[in-house]
Enzyme design. Structure first.
Site, PDB file in Angstrom:
ATOM      1  CG  HIS A 138      -1.896   1.095   1.289  1.00 26.21           C
ATOM      2  ND1 HIS A 138      -2.365   1.622   2.466  1.00 26.21           N
ATOM      3  CD2 HIS A 138      -2.491   1.816   0.299  1.00 26.21           C
ATOM      4  CE1 HIS A 138      -3.194   2.616   2.197  1.00 26.21           C
ATOM      5  NE2 HIS A 138      -3.289   2.752   0.899  1.00 26.21           N
ATOM      6  CD  GLU A 150      -1.036   0.788   6.065  1.00 27.45           C
ATOM      7  OE1 GLU A 150      -1.777   0.953   5.076  1.00 27.45           O
ATOM      8  OE2 GLU A 150      -1.473   0.814   7.218  1.00 27.45           O
ATOM      9  CG  ASN A 188      -7.045   4.428   3.951  1.00 32.43           C
ATOM     10  OD1 ASN A 188      -7.175   5.651   3.960  1.00 32.43           O
ATOM     11  ND2 ASN A 188      -6.338   3.802   3.037  1.00 32.43           N
TER      12      ASN A 188
HETATM   13  N1  LIG Z   1      -5.874   7.911  -4.306  1.00 31.73           N
HETATM   14  C1  LIG Z   1      -5.148   7.661  -3.230  1.00 31.73           C
HETATM   15  O1  LIG Z   1      -4.786   8.564  -2.473  1.00 31.73           O
HETATM   16  C2  LIG Z   1      -4.724   6.241  -2.923  1.00 31.73           C
HETATM   17  C3  LIG Z   1      -3.713   6.012  -1.984  1.00 31.73           C
HETATM   18  C4  LIG Z   1      -3.282   4.697  -1.737  1.00 31.73           C
HETATM   19  C5  LIG Z   1      -3.902   3.652  -2.410  1.00 31.73           C
HETATM   20  N2  LIG Z   1      -4.912   3.897  -3.297  1.00 31.73           N
HETATM   21  C6  LIG Z   1      -5.519   2.756  -3.993  1.00 31.73           C
HETATM   22  O2  LIG Z   1      -4.950   2.655  -5.287  1.00 31.73           O
HETATM   23  C7  LIG Z   1      -5.916   2.106  -6.197  1.00 31.73           C
HETATM   24  C8  LIG Z   1      -6.073   3.051  -7.382  1.00 31.73           C
HETATM   25  O3  LIG Z   1      -6.480   4.325  -6.900  1.00 31.73           O
HETATM   26  P1  LIG Z   1      -6.280   5.647  -7.790  1.00 31.73           P
HETATM   27  O4  LIG Z   1      -6.449   6.787  -6.873  1.00 31.73           O
HETATM   28  O5  LIG Z   1      -5.052   5.522  -8.621  1.00 31.73           O
HETATM   29  O6  LIG Z   1      -7.577   5.551  -8.744  1.00 31.73           O
HETATM   30  P2  LIG Z   1      -7.789   6.193 -10.201  1.00 31.73           P
HETATM   31  O7  LIG Z   1      -9.267   6.296 -10.373  1.00 31.73           O
HETATM   32  O8  LIG Z   1      -6.954   7.411 -10.367  1.00 31.73           O
HETATM   33  O9  LIG Z   1      -7.187   5.088 -11.190  1.00 31.73           O
HETATM   34  C9  LIG Z   1      -7.697   3.795 -11.314  1.00 31.73           C
HETATM   35  C10 LIG Z   1      -7.304   3.301 -12.700  1.00 31.73           C
HETATM   36  O10 LIG Z   1      -7.581   1.888 -12.791  1.00 31.73           O
HETATM   37  C11 LIG Z   1      -8.057   1.636 -14.112  1.00 31.73           C
HETATM   38  N3  LIG Z   1      -8.776   0.368 -14.124  1.00 31.73           N
HETATM   39  C12 LIG Z   1      -9.969   0.075 -13.576  1.00 31.73           C
HETATM   40  N4  LIG Z   1     -10.273  -1.226 -13.791  1.00 31.73           N
HETATM   41  C13 LIG Z   1      -9.231  -1.767 -14.481  1.00 31.73           C
HETATM   42  C14 LIG Z   1      -8.936  -3.066 -14.981  1.00 31.73           C
HETATM   43  N5  LIG Z   1      -9.798  -4.072 -14.812  1.00 31.73           N
HETATM   44  N6  LIG Z   1      -7.779  -3.242 -15.650  1.00 31.73           N
HETATM   45  C15 LIG Z   1      -6.910  -2.228 -15.826  1.00 31.73           C
HETATM   46  N7  LIG Z   1      -7.132  -0.970 -15.347  1.00 31.73           N
HETATM   47  C16 LIG Z   1      -8.266  -0.749 -14.692  1.00 31.73           C
HETATM   48  C17 LIG Z   1      -8.931   2.850 -14.426  1.00 31.73           C
HETATM   49  O11 LIG Z   1      -9.122   2.967 -15.813  1.00 31.73           O
HETATM   50  C18 LIG Z   1      -8.094   3.983 -13.836  1.00 31.73           C
HETATM   51  O12 LIG Z   1      -7.190   4.531 -14.763  1.00 31.73           O
HETATM   52  C19 LIG Z   1      -7.189   1.874  -5.387  1.00 31.73           C
HETATM   53  O13 LIG Z   1      -7.203   0.565  -4.915  1.00 31.73           O
HETATM   54  C20 LIG Z   1      -7.016   2.854  -4.228  1.00 31.73           C
HETATM   55  O14 LIG Z   1      -7.736   2.483  -3.075  1.00 31.73           O
HETATM   56  C21 LIG Z   1      -5.318   5.165  -3.579  1.00 31.73           C
END
Ligand SMILES: NC(=O)c1ccc[n+]([C@@H]2O[C@H](COP(=O)([O-])OP(=O)(O)OC[C@H]3O[C@@H](n4cnc5c(N)ncnc54)[C@H](O)[C@@H]3O)[C@@H](O)[C@H]2O)c1
Length: 284
Positions: A138, A150, A188
Site C-alpha cells: 500500500h 504499508e 485508512n
Molecule cells: N488515491 C489515493 O490517495 C490512494 C492512496 C493509496 C492507495 N490507493 C488505492 O490505489 C488504487 C487506485 O487508486 P487511484 O487513486 O489511482 O484511482 P484512479 O481512479 O486514479 O485510477 C484507477 C485506474 O484503474 C483503471 N482500471 C480500472 N479497472 C481496471 C482493470 N480491470 N484493468 C486495468 N485498469 C483498470 C482505471 O481505468 C483507472 O485509470 C485503489 O485501490 C485505491 O484504493 C489510492
C-alpha cells in the site's frame, strides 16, 4: 526480480510506475484504454520534467527512465512480469475478477501485490491458485513523494514473498511498515473515519469546507485539511474505503456520510474529476 507490471495507470499506478522506472526496473504500465495509459505516461513525463527543472535529473536520465517503460492495454504482458502491482479501482469484485484473470496469464512464480487501501488481501489471494504469492503493498499518494509503504500479508502469504517485496520496496527507497490484514489496515482505519467526520460536519452545517480545513491545518498542524485531502485521494476511493470498513467491522460508526455518497453519485470525485469539496481548473 527486475520486471514489474503495474495495472491501472491512474493517480497511484502512474506514481508507482514512475518510482519503479527511476529505480531501474522495467515496467509495463497497463490500463483499459490507450487514452488512460497515455494519461498515466503524460503524468510521469510531467513529473520527470519537473525534476529536470529542479536540477535533480538530466534529460538523458529522463530518457533512460522512459526507455524502461512499456505503456500498453494488453494484459497478456504480465507473462513477462516477476511482480505485478495492482492499482485499479477500489472495488472488491473488480479486483477479484482481475486477480483471477492474472492468475491464468502470469507465470506461477510471479508475485501479485495489491495497492488496495482497504480490501482484504486474504480475499484477493483466495481467488488465485497462488495465495502464498499474494501480498498488500500500500503506497501513499503522491507515490514519488511519500516515503511509506504499508506491507500487508494475507493469511497464506509466504515468508519468501514478504522478503522479496521488502527488497523491492527498499530498492524504491521506501520505508516499510508491516501491518496485519484488517479492513483499512492502519492508515485508512484511522484516516478515513476522520475524513468522513469532516464530511458530516459539512453535511450538518457545522462549518464550510474551507473553515473545517483551516481548523485542522492551523489548529492540529495537519499539512492538508481533511476535505482537501479527500478531494486529492478521490471521493469514490474514500466512499469505497468507508464501505469496506462499515461492512468489515459491522459497526455503524463507519457508516459513510450521505453527502459523500451524493457527491460520488454526481460524479464529483475531487481533483481528478475537476470538482469535489473544491473546484479545480483541470483534472489530474
Ligand atoms: N488515491 C489515493 O490517495 C490512494 C492512496 C493509496 C492507495 N490507493 C488505492 O490505489 C488504487 C487506485 O487508486 P487511484 O487513486 O489511482 O484511482 P484512479 O481512479 O486514479 O485510477 C484507477 C485506474 O484503474 C483503471 N482500471 C480500472 N479497472 C481496471 C482493470 N480491470 N484493468 C486495468 N485498469 C483498470 C482505471 O481505468 C483507472 O485509470 C485503489 O485501490 C485505491 O484504493 C489510492
Amino acid at each position: 526480480m527486475d520486471r514489474i507490471a503495474v495495472i491501472g495507470a491512474g493517480q497511484m499506478g502512474s506514481g508507482i510506475a514512475e518510482v519503479c522506472i527511476r529505480a531501474g526496473f522495467s515496467v509495463m504500465l497497463i490500463d483499459q484504454t490507450v487514452d488512460l495509459v497515455h494519461r498515466g505516461v503524460a503524468k510521469i513525463e510531467q513529473n520527470l520534467d519537473r525534476q529536470i527543472s529542479k536540477g535533480r535529473l538530466t534529460t538523458e536520465e529522463k530518457q533512460t527512465c522512459l526507455d524502461k517503460l512499456l505503456p500498453t492495454t494488453n494484459l497478456n504482458e504480465v507473462q513477462n512480469a516477476d511482480l505485478v502491482i495492482e492499482a485499479i479501482v477500489e472495488q472488491k469484485q473488480v479486483k477479484e475478477e482481475l486477480f483471477a484473470q492474472l492468475d491464468v496469464i502470469a507465470p506461477p512464480a510471479t508475485i501479485f501485490a495489491s495497492n488496495t487501501s482497504s480490501i482484504s488481501i486474504t480475499s484477493l489471494a483466495a481467488v488465485t491458485n497462488r495465495a502464498d504469492r499474494v501480498i498488500g503493498m500500500h503506497f501513499m499518494n503522491p507515490v514519488p513523494v511519500m516515503k511509506l509503504v504499508e506491507v500487508i500479508r494475507g493469511l497464506a502469504t509466504s515468508e519468501e514473498t514478504y522478503q522479496r517485496v521488502i527488497e523491492v520496496s527498499q530498492r524504491l527507497r521506501k520505508e516499510i511498515v508491516e501491518v496485519h490484514d484488517f479492513p483499512g489496515f492502519v492508515s485508512n482505519r484511522i484516516l478515513m473515519p476522520m475524513i468522513n467526520e469532516a464530511i458530516y460536519a459539512v453535511y450538518e452545517g457545522v462549518a464550510s469546507p474551507k473553515a473545517i480545513d483551516e481548523v485542522m491545518k492551523l489548529g492540529m498542524n495537519h499539512p492538508m485539511g481533511p476535505l482537501e485531502l479527500a478531494d486529492f485521494i478521490g471521493l469514490d476511493t474514500c466512499l469505497s474505503i468507508m464501505e469496506t470498513l462499515h461492512e468489515g467491522f459491522a459497526d455503524s460508526k463507519y457508516r459513510p456520510c450521505p453527502l459523500l455518497k451524493k457527491y460520488v453519485a454526481a460524479g464529483w470525485l475531487g481533483k481528478k474529476s475537476g470538482r469535489g469539496f473544491y473546484e479545480y481548473r483541470s483534472g489530474v
